[in-house]
Design a protein around this motif. Structure first.
Motif, mmCIF file in Angstrom:
data_model
loop_
_atom_site.group_PDB
_atom_site.id
_atom_site.type_symbol
_atom_site.label_atom_id
_atom_site.label_comp_id
_atom_site.label_asym_id
_atom_site.label_seq_id
_atom_site.Cartn_x
_atom_site.Cartn_y
_atom_site.Cartn_z
ATOM 1 N N CYS A 57 0.724 -1.076 0.034
ATOM 2 C CA CYS A 57 0.026 -0.066 -0.373
ATOM 3 C C CYS A 57 0.835 1.195 0.046
ATOM 4 O O CYS A 57 1.468 1.745 1.195
ATOM 5 N N TYR A 58 0.923 1.847 -1.056
ATOM 6 C CA TYR A 58 1.935 2.801 -1.297
ATOM 7 C C TYR A 58 1.579 4.259 -0.356
ATOM 8 O O TYR A 58 0.178 4.414 -0.288
ATOM 9 N N ALA A 59 2.576 4.766 0.161
ATOM 10 C CA ALA A 59 2.088 5.755 1.313
ATOM 11 C C ALA A 59 2.025 7.260 0.435
ATOM 12 O O ALA A 59 2.864 7.790 -0.238
ATOM 13 N N VAL A 60 0.585 7.496 -0.016
ATOM 14 C CA VAL A 60 0.449 8.581 -0.943
ATOM 15 C C VAL A 60 1.113 9.705 -0.416
ATOM 16 O O VAL A 60 1.583 10.561 -1.232
ATOM 17 N N LYS A 61 1.130 10.135 0.958
ATOM 18 C CA LYS A 61 1.812 11.611 1.365
ATOM 19 C C LYS A 61 3.230 11.570 0.709
ATOM 20 O O LYS A 61 3.484 12.841 0.806
ATOM 21 N N ALA A 62 3.856 10.806 0.390
ATOM 22 C CA ALA A 62 5.215 10.804 0.021
ATOM 23 C C ALA A 62 5.195 11.585 -1.552
ATOM 24 O O ALA A 62 6.256 12.383 -1.782
ATOM 25 N N MET A 72 1.249 3.319 -9.816
ATOM 26 C CA MET A 72 1.186 2.296 -8.667
ATOM 27 C C MET A 72 -0.081 1.337 -8.803
ATOM 28 O O MET A 72 -0.070 0.022 -8.600
ATOM 29 N N ALA A 73 -1.150 1.915 -9.113
ATOM 30 C CA ALA A 73 -2.331 1.230 -9.545
ATOM 31 C C ALA A 73 -2.195 0.182 -10.744
ATOM 32 O O ALA A 73 -2.529 -0.917 -10.602
ATOM 33 N N GLN A 74 -1.448 0.550 -11.732
ATOM 34 C CA GLN A 74 -1.067 -0.381 -12.804
ATOM 35 C C GLN A 74 -0.151 -1.559 -12.369
ATOM 36 O O GLN A 74 -0.171 -2.587 -13.028
ATOM 37 N N ALA A 75 0.679 -1.287 -11.308
ATOM 38 C CA ALA A 75 1.310 -2.327 -10.591
ATOM 39 C C ALA A 75 0.646 -3.167 -9.665
ATOM 40 O O ALA A 75 1.297 -4.217 -9.180
ATOM 41 N N GLY A 76 -0.465 -2.861 -9.491
ATOM 42 C CA GLY A 76 -1.209 -3.671 -8.625
ATOM 43 C C GLY A 76 -0.999 -3.048 -7.156
ATOM 44 O O GLY A 76 -1.515 -4.069 -6.223
ATOM 45 N N LEU A 77 -0.558 -2.005 -6.798
ATOM 46 C CA LEU A 77 -0.494 -1.765 -5.413
ATOM 47 C C LEU A 77 -1.788 -0.967 -4.935
ATOM 48 O O LEU A 77 -2.584 -0.611 -5.629
ATOM 49 N N GLY A 78 -1.630 -1.036 -3.717
ATOM 50 C CA GLY A 78 -2.832 -0.328 -2.692
ATOM 51 C C GLY A 78 -2.219 0.929 -2.383
ATOM 52 O O GLY A 78 -1.344 1.407 -2.974
ATOM 53 N N ALA A 79 -3.049 1.759 -1.548
ATOM 54 C CA ALA A 79 -2.668 3.095 -1.138
ATOM 55 C C ALA A 79 -2.738 3.145 0.668
ATOM 56 O O ALA A 79 -3.715 2.653 0.926
ATOM 57 N N ASP A 80 -1.824 3.716 1.239
ATOM 58 C CA ASP A 80 -1.822 3.946 2.497
ATOM 59 C C ASP A 80 -2.133 5.770 2.593
ATOM 60 O O ASP A 80 -1.403 6.491 2.090
ATOM 61 N N ILE A 81 -3.232 5.837 3.235
ATOM 62 C CA ILE A 81 -3.888 7.346 3.255
ATOM 63 C C ILE A 81 -3.802 7.978 4.470
ATOM 64 O O ILE A 81 -3.848 7.259 5.490
ATOM 65 N N VAL A 82 -3.840 9.355 4.669
ATOM 66 C CA VAL A 82 -3.901 10.076 5.907
ATOM 67 C C VAL A 82 -4.830 11.132 5.921
ATOM 68 O O VAL A 82 -4.895 11.977 6.768
ATOM 69 N N SER A 83 -5.764 11.186 4.991
ATOM 70 C CA SER A 83 -6.818 12.147 4.711
ATOM 71 C C SER A 83 -7.846 11.783 3.595
ATOM 72 O O SER A 83 -7.395 10.926 2.848
ATOM 73 N N ALA A 84 -9.073 12.610 3.656
ATOM 74 C CA ALA A 84 -9.938 12.224 2.659
ATOM 75 C C ALA A 84 -9.331 12.895 1.288
ATOM 76 O O ALA A 84 -9.676 12.436 0.221
ATOM 77 N N GLY A 85 -8.450 13.690 1.258
ATOM 78 C CA GLY A 85 -7.963 14.143 0.067
ATOM 79 C C GLY A 85 -7.137 13.263 -0.628
ATOM 80 O O GLY A 85 -7.120 12.818 -1.918
ATOM 81 N N GLU A 86 -6.406 12.555 0.124
ATOM 82 C CA GLU A 86 -5.542 11.251 -0.445
ATOM 83 C C GLU A 86 -6.511 10.309 -0.748
ATOM 84 O O GLU A 86 -6.093 9.350 -1.771
ATOM 85 N N LEU A 87 -7.624 9.915 0.107
ATOM 86 C CA LEU A 87 -8.244 8.986 -0.592
ATOM 87 C C LEU A 87 -8.958 9.136 -1.828
ATOM 88 O O LEU A 87 -9.134 8.524 -2.881
ATOM 89 N N GLN A 88 -9.334 10.455 -1.960
ATOM 90 C CA GLN A 88 -9.925 10.765 -3.377
ATOM 91 C C GLN A 88 -8.906 10.728 -4.649
ATOM 92 O O GLN A 88 -9.181 10.260 -5.643
ATOM 93 N N ARG A 89 -7.708 10.997 -4.114
ATOM 94 C CA ARG A 89 -6.484 10.808 -5.136
ATOM 95 C C ARG A 89 -6.251 9.582 -5.570
ATOM 96 O O ARG A 89 -6.170 9.370 -6.877
ATOM 97 N N ALA A 90 -6.257 8.651 -4.641
ATOM 98 C CA ALA A 90 -6.096 7.214 -4.824
ATOM 99 C C ALA A 90 -7.167 6.615 -5.760
ATOM 100 O O ALA A 90 -6.961 5.977 -6.630
ATOM 101 N N LEU A 91 -8.554 6.928 -5.303
ATOM 102 C CA LEU A 91 -9.512 6.312 -6.067
ATOM 103 C C LEU A 91 -9.564 6.941 -7.623
ATOM 104 O O LEU A 91 -9.907 6.173 -8.662
ATOM 105 N N ARG A 92 -9.175 8.263 -7.705
ATOM 106 C CA ARG A 92 -9.352 8.750 -8.975
ATOM 107 C C ARG A 92 -8.229 8.144 -10.077
ATOM 108 O O ARG A 92 -8.013 8.332 -11.145
ATOM 109 N N ALA A 93 -7.205 7.879 -9.415
ATOM 110 C CA ALA A 93 -6.074 7.195 -10.124
ATOM 111 C C ALA A 93 -6.220 5.854 -10.426
ATOM 112 O O ALA A 93 -5.352 5.137 -11.019
ATOM 113 N N GLY A 94 -7.323 5.237 -9.977
ATOM 114 C CA GLY A 94 -7.678 3.675 -10.137
ATOM 115 C C GLY A 94 -7.304 2.785 -9.219
ATOM 116 O O GLY A 94 -7.356 1.515 -9.414
#
Length: 422
Positions: A57-62, A72-94
């Motif tokens: 789960c890639y740490a989006v804050k980095a 990250m999505a294309q490589a099959g990774l997930g995401a480690d998020i720390v805010s709703a903004g990072e949640l939306q970034r991850a979802l919109r990136a697939g």
């Protein structure tokens, strides 16, 4: 495949792209990221994890750039998020919600509700108050949240104090004694399934010993919970793998890191989660900047760049070292500079008494190792627009964030013409 690194490529090229031409086209300051280098880091970690039930789960804050998250999505990774903004970034990136974990000590009610609605994999819970909030909000929505308790193992990560997160005086996580009480009270939770453990002790870690000690403490607690009849479906081992910022930095090989995890958690048959951030992107990024002038002071010479602490805060915040080199294929005599930016702060300093090839006004300079916590921590201090960002990939490039305009920077500001009383 072994891809060429910055050390083996000519200093005028990165991932096959001519940096002089790139800066001429897009201006400076300019962040440039190598997709090839990011893919190589991902592949190396995935290879080390082969045969394990593990999710990265890639740490989006980095670095939360959409184009980076899409890699990250294309490589099959997930995401480690720390805010709703990072949640939306991850979802919109697939990145699918079932591969997203939500960390952080200050999740507010709206963020918890948004994450529940999205259907994320689990919350990494940092306090009893947060656990009660998730229980309440999930109940209001008729949902069930999956959660892991973040253990604070009181382990010194042997890193900078401001990025150490696993000591008892840090704000993160709870003691094993408190976590034990949470599991003993599991039956009172009707809308939270507490079935995971989480540990993260810090960032830029260059030694295996802190990992070994922290995971041994988590493993002992997992076995205690198992023997007491408490199911543990996942263990999140965090991230923090260090990268090479300067000569002499000896980093941890992915195989050695994973070997420590395998040894400490031998016999665990649930899912493992890992949260690398810096490790995947830091060395894949450079900040291109031009020399504005050489200022000859009484005691020292200053190399004044058009990039500043608002573009790259790490040296100012953490006294962090970044290699700085002119983008030039020619040999030059050495000179000693304090490398600074134009912001009106003495802290706007990238390096002090740094030996560099002699520079002149207009020269292009590269600040290495800036793919993590560079653009993601940038600000518009001194009313300086956010820098442009480009992604490089085997000789081609794409603009992934255009340079901010003054109007975009000022959007949302207005005169105090609409007065109200409360």
């Amino acid at each position: 495949m072994n891809l060429p690194t910055m050390d083996t490529l000519p200093s005028t090229h990165f991932d096959g792209v001519d940096l002089l031409a790139l800066a001429g086209r897009h201006g400076t300051p300019l962040y440039a990221y190598s997709a090839s280098a990011i893919r190589q880091r991902i592949a190396g970690l995935q290879l080390a994890l082969h045969g394990m039930d593990a999710t990265i789960c890639y740490a989006v804050k980095a670095n939360g750039s959409r184009a980076i998250l899409e890699l990250m999505a294309q490589a099959g990774l997930g995401a480690d998020i720390v805010s709703a903004g990072e949640l939306q970034r991850a979802l919109r990136a697939g990145i699918p919600p079932e591969r997203i974990v939500f960390s952080g000590v200050g999740k507010n009610d709206d963020e918890i509700g948004e994450a529940l609605a999205a259907g994320i994999q689990r919350f990494n819970v940092e306090s009893l108050d947060e656990l009660h909030a998730i229980e309440r909000i999930a109940g209001e929505r008729g949902a069930t949240a999956r959660a892991a308790v973040r253990i604070n193992p009181d382990v010194d990560a042997l890193t900078h104090a401001k990025i150490s997160t696993g000591k008892s005086e840090n704000k993160f996580g709870v003691s094993i004694a408190e976590a034990r009480r949470w599991f003993d009270a599991r039956a009172t939770l009707r809308h939270v399934r507490l079935d995971g453990l989480h540990v993260h002790i810090g960032s830029q870690i260059l030694s295996l010993e802190p990992y070994r000690l922290a995971l041994q403490r988590v493993a002992a607690f997992w076995r205690e919970l198992r023997d007491a009849g408490h199911p543990v479906a996942s263990i999140d081992v965090g991230g923090g793998l260090g990268v090479r910022y300067r000569d002499g930095d000896v980093t941890i090989a992915p195989a050695d890191y994973v070997a420590v995890i395998r040894e400490a958690l031998a016999g665990f048959d649930g899912r493992l989660l890992l949260e690398p951030g810096r490790y995947l992107v830091a060395e894949a990024g450079v900040l291109l900047t031009r020399v504005l002038r050489i200022k000859h002071g009484e005691a020292r010479d200053f190399l004044v760049l058009d990039a500043a602490m608002n573009d790259l805060a790490r040296p100012s915040l953490y006294d962090a070292w970044h290699d700085i080199v002119p983008v030039s294929g020619e040999a030059r005599p050495q000179a000693i500079y304090d490398v600074v930016g134009p912001v009106c702060e003495t802290g706007d300093t990238f390096a002090q008494a740094r030996a560099l090839p002699a520079c002149a006004a207009g020269d292009l300079v590269m600040i290495r190792g800036t793919g993590a916590y560079g653009a993601s921590m940038a600000s518009t201090y001194n009313s300086r627009p956010l820098a442009a960002e480009v992604l490089l990939d085997h000789g081609r490039h794409a603009l992934i964030r255009r340079r901010q305009t003054l109007d975009e920077m000022l959007a949302g500001e207005q005169s105090a013409s609409q007065w109200e009383t409360t």
